[in-house]
Design a protein around this motif. Structure first.
Motif, PDB file in Angstrom:
ATOM      1  N   THR A 204      -3.525   2.260  -0.333  1.00  0.00           N
ATOM      2  CA  THR A 204      -3.810   0.882   0.075  1.00  0.00           C
ATOM      3  C   THR A 204      -2.497   0.137   0.239  1.00  0.00           C
ATOM      4  O   THR A 204      -1.589   0.281  -0.587  1.00  0.00           O
ATOM      5  CB  THR A 204      -4.672   0.171  -0.985  1.00  0.00           C
ATOM      6  OG1 THR A 204      -5.920   0.855  -1.099  1.00  0.00           O
ATOM      7  CG2 THR A 204      -4.918  -1.284  -0.619  1.00  0.00           C
ATOM      8  N   ARG A 409       5.431   2.350   9.857  1.00  0.00           N
ATOM      9  CA  ARG A 409       5.531   3.699  10.433  1.00  0.00           C
ATOM     10  C   ARG A 409       6.414   4.624   9.591  1.00  0.00           C
ATOM     11  O   ARG A 409       6.360   5.843   9.779  1.00  0.00           O
ATOM     12  CB  ARG A 409       6.084   3.622  11.856  1.00  0.00           C
ATOM     13  CG  ARG A 409       5.088   3.101  12.891  1.00  0.00           C
ATOM     14  CD  ARG A 409       5.614   3.268  14.315  1.00  0.00           C
ATOM     15  NE  ARG A 409       4.654   2.824  15.298  1.00  0.00           N
ATOM     16  CZ  ARG A 409       4.675   1.628  15.889  1.00  0.00           C
ATOM     17  NH1 ARG A 409       5.641   0.761  15.581  1.00  0.00           N
ATOM     18  NH2 ARG A 409       3.756   1.296  16.770  1.00  0.00           N
ATOM     19  N   GLU A 413       2.445   9.139   5.278  1.00  0.00           N
ATOM     20  CA  GLU A 413       1.082   9.423   5.714  1.00  0.00           C
ATOM     21  C   GLU A 413       0.336   8.104   5.880  1.00  0.00           C
ATOM     22  O   GLU A 413       0.742   7.070   5.343  1.00  0.00           O
ATOM     23  CB  GLU A 413       0.364  10.304   4.680  1.00  0.00           C
ATOM     24  CG  GLU A 413       0.292   9.670   3.303  1.00  0.00           C
ATOM     25  CD  GLU A 413      -0.114  10.645   2.204  1.00  0.00           C
ATOM     26  OE1 GLU A 413      -1.085  10.330   1.484  1.00  0.00           O
ATOM     27  OE2 GLU A 413       0.548  11.691   2.059  1.00  0.00           O
ATOM     28  N   ALA A 414      -0.755   8.153   6.639  1.00  0.00           N
ATOM     29  CA  ALA A 414      -1.525   6.929   6.879  1.00  0.00           C
ATOM     30  C   ALA A 414      -2.279   6.512   5.618  1.00  0.00           C
ATOM     31  O   ALA A 414      -2.865   7.355   4.929  1.00  0.00           O
ATOM     32  CB  ALA A 414      -2.516   7.151   8.013  1.00  0.00           C
ATOM     33  N   ASN A 416      -5.408   4.532   3.527  1.00  0.00           N
ATOM     34  CA  ASN A 416      -6.847   4.391   3.794  1.00  0.00           C
ATOM     35  C   ASN A 416      -7.193   3.005   4.320  1.00  0.00           C
ATOM     36  O   ASN A 416      -8.099   2.851   5.136  1.00  0.00           O
ATOM     37  CB  ASN A 416      -7.648   4.646   2.511  1.00  0.00           C
ATOM     38  CG  ASN A 416      -7.489   6.070   2.016  1.00  0.00           C
ATOM     39  OD1 ASN A 416      -7.270   6.984   2.812  1.00  0.00           O
ATOM     40  ND2 ASN A 416      -7.560   6.258   0.713  1.00  0.00           N
ATOM     41  N   GLN A 417      -6.478   1.979   3.823  1.00  0.00           N
ATOM     42  CA  GLN A 417      -6.732   0.630   4.292  1.00  0.00           C
ATOM     43  C   GLN A 417      -5.495  -0.232   4.130  1.00  0.00           C
ATOM     44  O   GLN A 417      -4.645   0.014   3.286  1.00  0.00           O
ATOM     45  CB  GLN A 417      -7.899  -0.012   3.553  1.00  0.00           C
ATOM     46  CG  GLN A 417      -7.716  -0.202   2.064  1.00  0.00           C
ATOM     47  CD  GLN A 417      -8.625   0.706   1.265  1.00  0.00           C
ATOM     48  OE1 GLN A 417      -9.752   0.960   1.662  1.00  0.00           O
ATOM     49  NE2 GLN A 417      -8.138   1.202   0.148  1.00  0.00           N
ATOM     50  N   VAL A 418      -5.428  -1.258   4.987  1.00  0.00           N
ATOM     51  CA  VAL A 418      -4.332  -2.222   4.957  1.00  0.00           C
ATOM     52  C   VAL A 418      -4.928  -3.616   4.841  1.00  0.00           C
ATOM     53  O   VAL A 418      -5.839  -3.974   5.601  1.00  0.00           O
ATOM     54  CB  VAL A 418      -3.466  -2.133   6.238  1.00  0.00           C
ATOM     55  CG1 VAL A 418      -2.358  -3.185   6.204  1.00  0.00           C
ATOM     56  CG2 VAL A 418      -2.876  -0.738   6.405  1.00  0.00           C
ATOM     57  N   LYS A 436      -4.397  -1.963  13.845  1.00  0.00           N
ATOM     58  CA  LYS A 436      -5.589  -1.201  14.223  1.00  0.00           C
ATOM     59  C   LYS A 436      -5.381  -0.440  15.530  1.00  0.00           C
ATOM     60  O   LYS A 436      -5.683   0.755  15.628  1.00  0.00           O
ATOM     61  CB  LYS A 436      -6.779  -2.163  14.355  1.00  0.00           C
ATOM     62  CG  LYS A 436      -8.079  -1.478  14.763  1.00  0.00           C
ATOM     63  CD  LYS A 436      -9.204  -2.498  14.918  1.00  0.00           C
ATOM     64  CE  LYS A 436     -10.475  -1.804  15.407  1.00  0.00           C
ATOM     65  NZ  LYS A 436     -11.578  -2.790  15.634  1.00  0.00           N
ATOM     66  N   LEU A 439      -1.472   1.688  15.389  1.00  0.00           N
ATOM     67  CA  LEU A 439      -1.345   2.705  14.352  1.00  0.00           C
ATOM     68  C   LEU A 439      -2.652   3.439  14.098  1.00  0.00           C
ATOM     69  O   LEU A 439      -2.653   4.532  13.505  1.00  0.00           O
ATOM     70  CB  LEU A 439      -0.838   2.075  13.040  1.00  0.00           C
ATOM     71  CG  LEU A 439       0.502   1.335  13.104  1.00  0.00           C
ATOM     72  CD1 LEU A 439       0.880   0.800  11.717  1.00  0.00           C
ATOM     73  CD2 LEU A 439       1.605   2.236  13.633  1.00  0.00           C
ATOM     74  N   TRP A 441      -5.009   2.410  12.067  1.00  0.00           N
ATOM     75  CA  TRP A 441      -5.353   2.270  10.656  1.00  0.00           C
ATOM     76  C   TRP A 441      -6.395   1.167  10.467  1.00  0.00           C
ATOM     77  O   TRP A 441      -6.451   0.201  11.228  1.00  0.00           O
ATOM     78  CB  TRP A 441      -4.105   1.924   9.833  1.00  0.00           C
ATOM     79  CG  TRP A 441      -3.008   2.949   9.864  1.00  0.00           C
ATOM     80  CD1 TRP A 441      -3.049   4.183  10.443  1.00  0.00           C
ATOM     81  CD2 TRP A 441      -1.688   2.799   9.317  1.00  0.00           C
ATOM     82  NE1 TRP A 441      -1.839   4.825  10.283  1.00  0.00           N
ATOM     83  CE2 TRP A 441      -0.993   4.002   9.591  1.00  0.00           C
ATOM     84  CE3 TRP A 441      -1.042   1.784   8.616  1.00  0.00           C
ATOM     85  CZ2 TRP A 441       0.332   4.204   9.197  1.00  0.00           C
ATOM     86  CZ3 TRP A 441       0.276   1.978   8.211  1.00  0.00           C
ATOM     87  CH2 TRP A 441       0.956   3.179   8.491  1.00  0.00           C
ATOM     88  N   ARG A 442      -7.164   1.289   9.420  1.00  0.00           N
ATOM     89  CA  ARG A 442      -8.149   0.254   9.067  1.00  0.00           C
ATOM     90  C   ARG A 442      -7.403  -0.925   8.463  1.00  0.00           C
ATOM     91  O   ARG A 442      -6.663  -0.780   7.481  1.00  0.00           O
ATOM     92  CB  ARG A 442      -9.145   0.818   8.064  1.00  0.00           C
ATOM     93  CG  ARG A 442     -10.207  -0.169   7.605  1.00  0.00           C
ATOM     94  CD  ARG A 442     -11.230   0.524   6.697  1.00  0.00           C
ATOM     95  NE  ARG A 442     -12.230  -0.407   6.207  1.00  0.00           N
ATOM     96  CZ  ARG A 442     -12.134  -1.055   5.053  1.00  0.00           C
ATOM     97  NH1 ARG A 442     -11.080  -0.873   4.264  1.00  0.00           N
ATOM     98  NH2 ARG A 442     -13.090  -1.881   4.667  1.00  0.00           N
ATOM     99  N   ALA A 443      -7.583  -2.112   9.025  1.00  0.00           N
ATOM    100  CA  ALA A 443      -6.875  -3.303   8.535  1.00  0.00           C
ATOM    101  C   ALA A 443      -7.810  -4.496   8.552  1.00  0.00           C
ATOM    102  O   ALA A 443      -8.593  -4.674   9.491  1.00  0.00           O
ATOM    103  CB  ALA A 443      -5.654  -3.589   9.398  1.00  0.00           C
TER     104      ALA A 443
END
Length: 454
Positions: A204, A409, A413-414, A416-418, A436, A439, A441-443
């Protein structure tokens, strides 16, 4: 057993950063900041937290700016008596900033009572200078890169964030969850501070978004400031520069010193640093040599780049001088302090300048000036603004949107959430969309007071 975060500040605004992390019976707070700006926000400083202060097991500070540390004296006054973990630079700055904050609040309350412009009788300070001094022994210093346990079984690590002396990002590991708090990220091309370290792996991320919807200009503050001060000197005016005592004041002093060395502005142009807090901070650059770009010679030159004004009598005496001259004085958004007296004195003359040096929180006098306000309210009266108002675009100590994304970046690694925090709603949402779309990613942008899982 889950780990969750309650967002008690720094959401929908760039002030009041407080993030409460809970796991089982333990609670830890990352940052403990004051709300500034709009009265609606400032009133939150008087609202009780949703947890008793003595139930907070530890506090971690990313850095010393008051929007991240300024609530500490009140937390301690309410019963918090555990450790506040910070880097040595943050500790040294808190020793300067927090007592000064209490002193200014006492002064402002006393001034309001004396002149009768407060709606409260009597007006009271949020906390006093003594309250701030009382909380300082709680500070415990931790080196960058050293993993420690703020609570048994909880692990935390500070990494350099640039921005100001001592500023850190925090990796918190609890119950198998890795939570990364960016803190305020500095610029990789900052005039005086080192760039932020790469981001570690995390599940996170809480990412700041002060400049989440814009990019900084390519020219640096030296190139931008030179023509402005040259024009000021030529017309014999007075420049009042509201500065953040920590970071911005020193960057401006360095820029002015370089401009004089180059001959871009007269070497005889008088410069005054009218802020005991900024004066004391300037000397700290010699003691934290590894955190900034300045050589020991340049760090020493900072202390001679202006006449250092400490006493109130010396500050008042500036009113008897004639231009041209430059007065740097705290605070950076003109929310309080000596700069208000200088603005009241010089804002009404068209030969003078007011030079704004960074982001101005909506609701502050700085924001009023930046938006072209014809008057600004100071100490209960409306002061006409006829001075030329200039807003520097290159002086920010915050990473811009592209630089924030570049920092994200660097994560191995990515996540799970931002959670996008520490920004006005527009910049925060713009950064959310870029995270979103660019990248993948979930934000989300959390609401004030909301609780989310890690």
């Amino acid at each position: 057993m889950s780990v969750n975060i309650t967002f008690l500040g720094g959401t929908g605004t760039v002030t009041g950063s407080k993030y409460l992390v809970r796991h089982g019976d333990e609670s830890l707070m990352v940052d403990c900041g004051l709300f500034q700006g709009y009265k609606l926000l400032r009133l939150r400083n008087w609202t009780p937290l949703p947890i008793d202060a003595d139930q907070v097991s530890a506090v971690l500070l990313t850095h010393a700016h008051l929007d991240h540390s300024g609530y500490l004296p009140l937390l301690a006054k309410q019963g918090f008596s555990r450790h506040v973990y910070a880097t040595s630079g943050t500790r040294d700055l808190c020793r300067i900033l927090l007592p000064d904050s209490g002193h200014i609040q006492e002064e402002d309350a006393e001034f309001a009572n004396r002149h009768g412009f407060s709606k409260h009788a009597p007006a009271l300070p949020l906390y006093t200078r003594q309250d701030a001094l009382d909380c300082l022994p709680l500070l415990k210093t931790i080196e960058f890169g050293k993993t420690f346990q703020p609570i048994p079984g909880w692990r935390a690590t500070f990494s350099p964030a640039g921005h100001i002396l001592g500023a850190a990002s925090v990796l918190l590991e609890v119950a198998g969850r890795r939570i990364l708090f960016s803190g305020d990220l500095g610029r990789p091309d900052d005039l005086i501070m080192n760039p932020p370290a790469s981001a570690p792996a995390a599940d996170t991320v809480l990412i700041e978004s002060t400049y989440g919807d814009r990019t900084h200009p390519k020219e640096d503050v030296i190139a931008e400031l030179g023509p402005i001060l040259h024009k000021l000197a030529k017309r014999g005016g007075v420049a009042v520069i509201p500065v953040f005592a920590v970071g911005r004041a020193q960057a401006l002093l360095h820029a002015i010193h370089q401009l004089k060395l180059r001959g871009d502005i007269p070497s005889s142009l008088p410069v005054f640093l009218d802020s005991p807090m900024a004066v004391n901070t300037t000397h700290l650059f010699e003691h934290h040599q590894g955190e900034h770009r300045l050589s020991s010679k340049e760090a020493l030159a900072l202390t001679h780049a202006a006449t250092m004004v400490s006493s109130t009598d010396e500050s008042r005496a500036l009113a008897n001088r004639h231009g041209p001259m430059v007065i740097l004085s705290a605070s950076g958004m003109a929310t309080g302090g000596r700069v208000l007296h200088h603005l009241a004195l010089y804002a009404g003359n068209h030969r003078n300048m007011i030079i704004l040096t960074g982001f101005q929180v909506p609701g502050t006098r700085g924001a009023t000036l930046a938006s072209g306000g014809k008057s600004v309210r100071i100490h209960g009266r409306d002061v006409p603004v006829k001075a030329e108002v200039v807003q520097l675009q290159s002086a920010s100590a915050h990473a811009d949107a592209n630089q924030i994304l570049a920092w994200l970046r660097t994560m191995p690694e990515a996540p799970n959430q931002v959670y996008v925090v520490h920004g006005e709603l527009g910049p925060s949402d713009e950064l959310r969309k870029r995270i979103k779309h660019e990248l993948g990613w979930r934000a989300i942008v959390p609401e004030h007071g909301s609780t989310w899982p890690t």
